[in-house]
Each structure stands twice: as structure tokens, then as C-alpha cells.
Design an enzyme around this catalytic site. Structure first.
Site, PDB file in Angstrom:
ATOM      1  N   CYS A 105       0.739  -1.069   0.123  1.00  0.00           N
ATOM      2  CA  CYS A 105      -0.191   0.279  -0.050  1.00  0.00           C
ATOM      3  C   CYS A 105       0.739   1.091  -0.108  1.00  0.00           C
ATOM      4  O   CYS A 105       1.823   2.024   1.312  1.00  0.00           O
ATOM      5  CB  CYS A 105      -1.255  -0.281   1.039  1.00  0.00           C
ATOM      6  SG  CYS A 105      -1.839   1.247   1.692  1.00  0.00           S
ATOM      7  N   CYS A 135       0.604   3.681   2.922  1.00  0.00           N
ATOM      8  CA  CYS A 135       0.530   2.688   3.850  1.00  0.00           C
ATOM      9  C   CYS A 135       1.922   3.052   4.285  1.00  0.00           C
ATOM     10  O   CYS A 135       2.731   3.871   4.955  1.00  0.00           O
ATOM     11  CB  CYS A 135       0.111   1.703   4.068  1.00  0.00           C
ATOM     12  SG  CYS A 135      -1.510   0.753   4.246  1.00  0.00           S
TER      13      CYS A 135
END
Length: 158
Positions: free
Chosen positions: A78, A81
Site C-alpha cells: 500500500c 501506508c
């Protein structure tokens, strides 16, 4: 309806609008930590012992920790993230001894992701010592984390 069910329903409702959880191991990064001024990666057993034992207390929220915490539900692949990780590391060092920052890899800990209704990442669970947790979905800037820390997580600290 009991408190835990409300919390889980709210988590699910908040997490629906963003993206979906997918797995792309080719873009993986590894986050490891153990010191109190770093981010601590949790597996299910650690989560049950340090945060919330939903098997022991399925009907009510009982925080197992001694300090407020932030839980980052993330995946290695991600991008948002990964972008937030340096912010969380800096905050972990800055608030050492006042709060703990945990990470839960949703690809490795599917049960935890399911229990908390994580369908979009990053998702953050903000847990004060003596109050109901709150969630946020999507990458946050440092200023937003600091506001939540000061106004919600540490509001009763002196």
C-alpha cells in the site's frame, strides 16, 4: 445492541468509501520494531494480549494496554501506508512513554482485519486509555495525527 457491536458497525461503515484491500507482495516493505520509541508490529496473539482480547470479552470493549495507542492497519504493498510510516515512526519517538504506535499487516492478520471491519487501508484505530476507540480511513498528514493525539488520546494527561 451492545457496545462492541456498535463499535464494529461503525468501523465497517467508516471504512467502506475508500479503496479495497488487495495483496501485491511484489511491492512489499517490512516494518519491524520492538523498542518503545518505534512502531511495534502486532500479530493476533500480541493484539489479544496488548490491545483487546475480543475472544475473552466479545460483548464489551476492554483495553488491555497501559498507554493510549494508535493502531495502523496496513499492507506492505500500500503506497499511502508506506508514505505515512515515517510520520508514525517520528511520532512514536516523540511521544515515547506517553503512547504506543502499533501496526497490523492486514494480509498476514486477516482475522484481525475482519474483526475490525477493515476493507480499506490505511485505517487507523485511535485508542485512549479510558474511552471508546475511534477510527479514521486514509492516509493522514502529521498535523492530523498530532491533533488526535493531543485532543483525544492524551487529553487527560498532565
Amino acid at each position: 445492541m451492545n457496545t462492541l457491536k456498535y463499535i464494529l458497525i461503525i468501523f465497517a461503515a467508516i471504512s467502506l468509501p475508500a479503496g479495497s484491500v488487495r495483496s501485491h507482495p511484489e511491492n512489499s516493505i517490512e516494518t519491524t520494531a520492538a523498542a518503545p520509541d518505534t512502531i511495534v508490529v502486532l500479530n493476533k496473539a500480541d493484539f489479544l494480549a496488548k490491545v483487546y482480547n475480543y475472544e475473552k470479552h466479545p460483548e464489551e470493549w476492554v483495553y488491555e494496554g497501559e498507554l493510549p495507542c494508535i493502531i495502523d492497519f496496513y499492507a506492505d504493498w500500500c503506497g499511502p501506508c508506506r508514505k505515512v510510516t515515517p510520520i508514525l515512526k517520528a511520532l512514536a519517538a516523540e511521544y515515547k512513554g506517553k503512547l504506543i504506535i502499533y501496526k497490523v499487516d492486514v494480509d498476514r492478520e486477516k482475522e484481525l482485519a475482519r474483526v475490525f471491519g477493515v476493507s480499506n487501508i490505511p485505517m487507523y484505530l485511535f485508542i485512549p486509555e479510558k474511552d471508546t476507540p475511534h477510527t479514521s480511513v486514509g492516509a493522514l498528514p502529521r498535523e492530523s495525527f498530532e491533533k488526535v493525539i493531543k485532543e483525544f488520546l492524551l487529553k487527560d494527561s498532565k
